[in-house]
Write an enzyme that holds these catalytic residues in place. Structure first.
Site, PDB file in Angstrom:
ATOM      1  N   LYS A   1       0.833  -1.208   0.000  1.00  0.00           N
ATOM      2  CA  LYS A   1       0.000   0.000   0.000  1.00  0.00           C
ATOM      3  C   LYS A   1       0.872   1.264   0.000  1.00  0.00           C
ATOM      4  O   LYS A   1       0.612   2.203  -0.752  1.00  0.00           O
ATOM      5  CB  LYS A   1      -0.953  -0.001   1.222  1.00  0.00           C
ATOM      6  CG  LYS A   1      -1.935  -1.175   1.188  1.00  0.00           C
ATOM      7  CD  LYS A   1      -2.986  -1.096   2.276  1.00  0.00           C
ATOM      8  CE  LYS A   1      -2.453  -1.426   3.651  1.00  0.00           C
ATOM      9  NZ  LYS A   1      -2.082  -2.841   3.824  1.00  0.00           N
ATOM     10  N   THR A   2       1.920   1.264   0.822  1.00  0.00           N
ATOM     11  CA  THR A   2       2.803   2.434   0.886  1.00  0.00           C
ATOM     12  C   THR A   2       3.549   2.605  -0.448  1.00  0.00           C
ATOM     13  O   THR A   2       3.666   3.727  -0.966  1.00  0.00           O
ATOM     14  CB  THR A   2       3.836   2.268   2.032  1.00  0.00           C
ATOM     15  OG1 THR A   2       3.118   1.966   3.222  1.00  0.00           O
ATOM     16  CG2 THR A   2       4.668   3.513   2.228  1.00  0.00           C
TER      17      THR A   2
ATOM     18  N   ASP B   1      -0.969   6.307   6.908  1.00  0.00           N
ATOM     19  CA  ASP B   1      -1.021   4.859   7.107  1.00  0.00           C
ATOM     20  C   ASP B   1      -1.863   4.569   8.349  1.00  0.00           C
ATOM     21  O   ASP B   1      -1.973   5.430   9.229  1.00  0.00           O
ATOM     22  CB  ASP B   1       0.425   4.351   7.289  1.00  0.00           C
ATOM     23  CG  ASP B   1       0.546   2.871   6.984  1.00  0.00           C
ATOM     24  OD1 ASP B   1      -0.437   2.266   6.529  1.00  0.00           O
ATOM     25  OD2 ASP B   1       1.647   2.324   7.194  1.00  0.00           O
TER      26      ASP B   1
ATOM     27  N   THR C   1      -5.548  -1.651   7.327  1.00  0.00           N
ATOM     28  CA  THR C   1      -5.689  -3.106   7.323  1.00  0.00           C
ATOM     29  C   THR C   1      -7.090  -3.473   7.822  1.00  0.00           C
ATOM     30  O   THR C   1      -7.468  -4.626   7.795  1.00  0.00           O
ATOM     31  CB  THR C   1      -4.653  -3.743   8.273  1.00  0.00           C
ATOM     32  OG1 THR C   1      -4.694  -3.043   9.520  1.00  0.00           O
ATOM     33  CG2 THR C   1      -3.250  -3.664   7.699  1.00  0.00           C
TER      34      THR C   1
ATOM     35  N   ARG D   1       6.343  -8.358   1.448  1.00  0.00           N
ATOM     36  CA  ARG D   1       7.216  -7.952   2.557  1.00  0.00           C
ATOM     37  C   ARG D   1       7.818  -9.175   3.257  1.00  0.00           C
ATOM     38  O   ARG D   1       8.991  -9.177   3.609  1.00  0.00           O
ATOM     39  CB  ARG D   1       6.441  -7.093   3.562  1.00  0.00           C
ATOM     40  CG  ARG D   1       7.361  -6.553   4.673  1.00  0.00           C
ATOM     41  CD  ARG D   1       6.580  -5.837   5.734  1.00  0.00           C
ATOM     42  NE  ARG D   1       5.965  -4.618   5.214  1.00  0.00           N
ATOM     43  CZ  ARG D   1       4.927  -4.002   5.789  1.00  0.00           C
ATOM     44  NH1 ARG D   1       4.390  -4.490   6.880  1.00  0.00           N
ATOM     45  NH2 ARG D   1       4.432  -2.901   5.263  1.00  0.00           N
TER      46      ARG D   1
END
Ligand code: ADE
Length: 339
Positions: free
Chosen positions: A67-68, A112, A161, A220
């Site tokens: 997302k980032t 975030d 999330t 990740r």
């Protein structure tokens, strides 16, 4: 030149540098999430064509899916700064006011974990998103006054999330909402190949497959395990990640072939052994496993559900027959309730 992040999360230095190196810098390097990329492409091209900032965007989905990275790529595409902060970092209305009044025209503000924004701060965000005004109340009681400050045009990109925790007034102020899903296995494998190339580490075909399968369909995690396998190969081998290096690294980290960690297995074992397969409520499960309910919901459950090992029912969490098989525990004749 882009501005420095406002509230950068504190991270281990080696990982920060490597994460930045591995992060895709251009859209054509971003593997997977095709549906999101297609829609974003139209949104960005249309906004650019009209010479306007993009509408506010909400990105949801499990942690570690990019997302980032996507927010940075949007910034790059729109040729603007991305100011990075997070819900818990904006403690007071004054923090948000200072961030908003320091934005330049066209900037992207990336928040975030927006679901962790406090209610008072969230309410200041509504007029800022909708009418580009900052409404601040000065003073108390009968002498209180509202100060209205005009803000430059900006785009809020928020990530979460837990989209279900967002209030509907906040959710309705986004022009588009995208859900990022777990990656397909062959996309994860492509991401690992790309990362191994960037890190300059050699890898066997079999090792790619082992790593991909244990990566929780999450880039990740794949990149983090790749770095641990590279360490292991350097210390115990000749630097190349072979099938044996991959398997030994996972064994050392107590990660199984499906990517389950100790805590994932513990959660399943507790449901199966202490609660007869479920249903069991989240708070009971949290108490029995000595883990925070939030972590169970945000970190462990999404992947266990993706594997089909766990189901959420109206009466609580239930372990599925696949979970029993994975744990090597005999399925009781009275099957757990799946309603
Ligand atoms: N690294 C992390 N996420 C990635 C992605 N989606 N594509 C390519 N490399 C990545």
């Amino acid at each position: 030149m882009s501005n420095p992040p406002i509230h950068a999360p504190v991270k281990e230095k080696e990982d920060t540098v490597l994460d930045l190196t591995l992060r895709p810098q251009k859209w054509d390097e971003y593997i997977g999430q095709e549906h999101v990329k297609k829609n974003l492409n139209i949104l960005l091209r249309a906004a650019k064509g009209r010479n306007e900032p993009v509408e506010h965007i909400l990105l949801s989905g499990p942690a570690g899916l990019g997302k980032t990275t996507m927010a940075h790529l949007i910034g790059r595409e729109m040729n603007t700064n991305v100011r990075v902060t997070s819900g818990p970092a904006i403690e007071r209305v004054g923090d948000l006011a200072s961030i908003l009044t320091n934005l330049l025209a066209g900037d992207i503000l990336f928040i975030d974990e927006i679901h962790r924004l406090n209610k008072l701060v969230e309410e200041v965000l509504y007029p800022a998103m909708e009418a580009r005004t900052l409404d601040i109340i000065i003073g108390k009681g009968p002498s209180a006054r509202t100060l209205q400050i005009e803000l430059p045009p900006f785009t809020l990109i928020a990530a979460t999330t837990r989209p279900g925790l967002l209030s509907s007034p906040l959710r309705s102020r986004f022009g588009m909402t995208f859900r990022l899903d777990f990656y397909a296995l062959d996309d994860i494998q492509k991401i690992i190949m790309r990362s191994a190339r960037i890190l300059g580490v050699g890898m066997d075909e079999d090792a790619y497959a082992i790593l991909a399968r244990s990566s929780r369909f999450t880039p990740r995690v794949a990149n983090r395990l790749l770095k641990r396998m590279r360490d292991y190969a350097q210390v115990h081998g000749n630097g190349k990640i072979t099938k044996d290096v991959a398997a030994s690294t996972l064994a050392l980290l107590e990660i199984d072939e499906k990517g389950l960690e100790q805590m994932d297995r513990r959660i399943l074992e507790i449901i199966v052994q202490k609660f007869g397969g479920g249903p069991v409520g989240l708070q009971t499960l949290a108490a029995a496993s000595f883990e925070e309910g939030d972590s169970i919901e945000e970190v462990y459950e999404p992947y266990l559900m993706q594997l089909g090992f766990l189901e959420r029912t109206s009466r609580g969490r239930v372990a599925t027959p696949q979970a029993y098989r994975h744990l090597g525990i005999k399925i009781p004749s009275q099957a757990p309730l799946l309603s």
